[in-house]
Enzyme design. Structure first.
Site, PDB file in Angstrom:
ATOM      1  N   LYS A 100      15.746 -58.077 -22.740  1.00  0.00           N
ATOM      2  CA  LYS A 100      16.586 -58.311 -21.440  1.00  0.00           C
ATOM      3  C   LYS A 100      15.608 -58.103 -20.385  1.00  0.00           C
ATOM      4  O   LYS A 100      15.365 -58.925 -19.379  1.00  0.00           O
ATOM      5  CB  LYS A 100      17.743 -57.914 -21.426  1.00  0.00           C
ATOM      6  CG  LYS A 100      18.667 -58.305 -20.478  1.00  0.00           C
ATOM      7  CD  LYS A 100      19.011 -59.818 -20.685  1.00  0.00           C
ATOM      8  CE  LYS A 100      20.394 -59.927 -21.321  1.00  0.00           C
ATOM      9  NZ  LYS A 100      20.832 -61.581 -21.462  1.00  0.00           N
ATOM     10  N   LYS A 113      31.049 -57.340 -14.969  1.00  0.00           N
ATOM     11  CA  LYS A 113      29.475 -56.903 -14.708  1.00  0.00           C
ATOM     12  C   LYS A 113      29.533 -56.570 -13.302  1.00  0.00           C
ATOM     13  O   LYS A 113      29.775 -57.230 -12.568  1.00  0.00           O
ATOM     14  CB  LYS A 113      28.398 -57.773 -15.058  1.00  0.00           C
ATOM     15  CG  LYS A 113      27.004 -57.086 -15.048  1.00  0.00           C
ATOM     16  CD  LYS A 113      26.036 -58.059 -15.666  1.00  0.00           C
ATOM     17  CE  LYS A 113      25.456 -58.917 -14.334  1.00  0.00           C
ATOM     18  NZ  LYS A 113      24.352 -59.692 -14.956  1.00  0.00           N
ATOM     19  N   LYS A 173      16.841 -67.906 -17.291  1.00  0.00           N
ATOM     20  CA  LYS A 173      16.189 -66.831 -16.451  1.00  0.00           C
ATOM     21  C   LYS A 173      14.526 -66.839 -16.770  1.00  0.00           C
ATOM     22  O   LYS A 173      13.869 -66.645 -15.954  1.00  0.00           O
ATOM     23  CB  LYS A 173      16.664 -65.524 -16.975  1.00  0.00           C
ATOM     24  CG  LYS A 173      17.951 -64.913 -16.287  1.00  0.00           C
ATOM     25  CD  LYS A 173      17.851 -63.563 -16.528  1.00  0.00           C
ATOM     26  CE  LYS A 173      18.760 -62.859 -17.858  1.00  0.00           C
ATOM     27  NZ  LYS A 173      20.137 -63.176 -17.499  1.00  0.00           N
ATOM     28  N   ASP A 232      17.682 -67.417 -22.115  1.00  0.00           N
ATOM     29  CA  ASP A 232      18.332 -66.523 -21.447  1.00  0.00           C
ATOM     30  C   ASP A 232      19.081 -67.151 -20.290  1.00  0.00           C
ATOM     31  O   ASP A 232      18.654 -67.422 -19.131  1.00  0.00           O
ATOM     32  CB  ASP A 232      17.595 -65.312 -20.792  1.00  0.00           C
ATOM     33  CG  ASP A 232      18.534 -64.205 -20.815  1.00  0.00           C
ATOM     34  OD1 ASP A 232      19.707 -64.243 -21.311  1.00  0.00           O
ATOM     35  OD2 ASP A 232      17.790 -63.068 -20.257  1.00  0.00           O
TER      36      ASP A 232
END
Ligand code: NAI
Ligand code: DG6
Length: 524
Positions: free
Chosen positions: A362, A403, A480, A313
């Site tokens: 997520k 975003k 991540k 990620d």
């Protein structure tokens, strides 16, 4: 041949008896200094400095490298492709704010520097581009290809993504209209049902199949041959999948995973099938999405084949801030008690994540990113104690790729006081993620050319050099939920991740880690 000088064109030479340049390699002898700690019966510690001597050998020939993106027709895939073309051709374009020129901002390799040392005369820092520490591939030279379940050309897909300025798109459109993703495997149960209407470019079959592995392997081989490449890196930037259940006898070992694919087991995800195919082609495979592509069987499979894998990620905006800010707060002795992270976004990633099972993947990858920093501070937190941490993601089509990430950090300070830090981070998601793709590819490729051995001194047999572990935890800065070799700790703190990366690269050219002690400015 060997000499003490780097070849013409190198930005620097290391002048040291521990460093040797040959026509094909840079060889360094490196003393790794750590501290071993023993705990006594009374609970006190004894710390013993320890030294291990390693030889590093770095292949100097920069290979002709290709990258195959899974999800090439998505926002990241089209944006990174257009960005590389624009850089390669030195393009500039008009915007309402004036002219803009192609750059690699946001790439640690292309946009950051590191301190080589201090100037011999003035003691001032001498900094060099990160890209010049080792002989790395230049992103302009990457050949790009890949797969997508949507068959749009890259030009049309770039329009669908709605990320780049029309004046830039006009200049790359012709080249991108020639690019069409290869058909891909599509197992509808793994991504959101709302993705079905774009799945018009698929290989037959809706669950794992060994024929899929062979087809993807052939795609990699053909791409390599057609473009006369020395090396191919495969990177997943396709939709976030749901997690796969870890089932004994199915995906817990390499053999079971292979058997499960052959049997068409429904718990094997497309991303794991891509990983297996890449491993068999010795193409490093990197996962830019949060799902558990690397089930235990896939890791064992990579180890068995001495292939490289990395994930999970991309860490682009909110989490990158978090892994820097939380590290700062806790290291400042401030007791962080809660983190509330809210996002809304309107791109296709957001649409896919509006489905619960994909959101859950997520949520997991975004939630575990401060654990190591908390666990390291036994002054502020009791064992097992953690700040509250919540992650919310909402799909809001109107904002597209722009975003919004809102974070509130709430902390206890001196004498019962409180500190609240609010962050409102607005960014074009794919413009942050694309440079990470470049870094993952360039660093991943570089790691395939570095070998090591426990040092045996002069004349030792070169045959016992080996590669780094299959799981490239050195890529953690860009990710991540960093994947690490089984049984080894995960480091999320951003500064530590960067230090690991830069200091491993420095070791390969025989340089000490950056200590930041700057005694030369303190002791005189
Ligand atoms: P996107 O939805 O625009 O692109 C994904 C592409 O993958 C689509 O074109 C889709 O058709 C394709 N796809 C889906 N399943 C496939 C399969 N089995 N084989 C081949 N292609 C397939 O998403 P975007 O924004 O490009 O993000 C890609 C991934 O990266 C997502 O998982 C996202 O969560 C992750 N990510 C994105 C970040 C960002 O800042 N954009 C940051 C961190 C992670
Ligand atoms: C909303 O959270 C969508 C996600 O795909 C993120 O944009 C992406 O994972 C980047 O997350 P972060 O936390 O690194 O900004």
């Amino acid at each position: 041949t060997s000499s003490s000088a780097a070849p013409a064109g190198s930005l620097f030479t290391v002048s040291s008896p521990n460093v040797k340049y040959t026509d094909s390699t840079i060889e360094s002898k490196y003393t790794y200094r750590t501290t071993t700690v023993n705990k006594g019966a009374d609970g006190s510690f004894t710390a013993t400095p320890t030294e291990t001597l390693y030889d590093f050998k770095t292949e100097r020939k920069v290979p002709k490298t290709g990258v195959m993106l899974v999800g090439w027709g998505g926002n990241n895939g089209t944006t990174v492709t257009a960005g590389i073309i624009a850089n390669r051709r030195g393009l500039s374009w008009d915007t309402r704010e004036g002219s803009r020129a192609a750059n690699y901002y946001g790439s640690i390799v292309m946009g950051s520097t590191l301190k080589l040392g201090s100037d011999a005369k003035t003691n001032a820092d001498v900094n060099i581009p990160f890209h010049d520490v080792l002989p790395m591939v230049h992103p302009n030279d990457l050949v790009i290809g890949g797969w997508d379940i949507s068959g749009l050309t890259l030009a049309d897909a770039m329009d669908r993504a709605a990320v780049l300025e029309p004046t830039l798109k006009d200049q790359v459109r012709k080249e991108m209209a020639e690019m069409r993703p290869l058909p891909s495997i599509y197992y509808p149960d793994f991504i959101a049902a709302n993705q079905e209407d774009r799945a018009d470019n698929v290989i037959a079959g809706s669950k794992a199949d060994w024929a899929h592995v062979e087809k993807l392997r052939a795609d990699i081989r053909n791409f390599k041959a057609d473009n006369s490449l020395d090396k191919v890196i495969v990177l997943w930037t396709a939709n976030t999948e749901r997690f796969a259940d870890i089932i004994e006898g199915i995906n817990d070992t390499a053999d079971n995973l292979v058997a499960a694919i052959k049997a068409g087991h429904e718990e094997v995800s497309p991303s794991t099938v891509f990983a297996v195919a890449s491993i068999l082609e010795n193409a490093p495979f990197i996962n830019g999405s949060p799902q558990n592509t690397f089930v235990p069987g896939a890791i064992e499979f990579a180890e068995r084949h001495n292939a490289f894998v990395g994930g999970d990620d991309f860490k682009s905006g909110q989490t990158k801030m978090k892994s820097a800010l939380v590290d700062f707060l806790i290291n400042a002795g401030i007791r962080l008690t809660s983190i509330a992270s809210y996002n809304h976004l309107g791109n296709n990633d957001g649409k896919n994540l509006s489905s619960q099972r994909q959101f859950r993947s997520k949520e997991i990858s975004k939630s575990n990113v401060v654990d190591d920093m908390v666990e390291a501070n036994s002054v502020l937190y009791k064992p097992g104690e953690k700040p509250d941490h919540t992650v919310v993601i909402k799909y809001m089509p109107a904002v597209g790729d722009n975003k919004r990430a809102l974070d509130e950090y709430y902390a206890e300070i001196f004498m019962g006081g409180h500190q609240t830090i609010s962050i409102f981070n607005v960014c074009e998601d794919s413009l942050l993620a694309s440079p990470l793709i470049i870094d993952l590819v360039l660093i991943g490729e570089m790691m395939t050319r570095i070998q090591w051995r426990a040092s045996k001194g002069e004349g030792a047999d070169a045959a016992d050099y080996k590669s780094f572990h299959s799981v490239l935890s050195v890529l953690s800065y860009m990710l991540k939920a960093p994947l690490t070799p089984p049984g080894t700790p995960v480091v999320n703190a951003l500064a530590k991740q960067r230090a690991a990366l830069t200091n491993i690269f420095r070791a390969c050219v025989g340089l000490e880690p950056e200590s930041d002690m700057t005694l030369e400015h303190k002791l005189f």
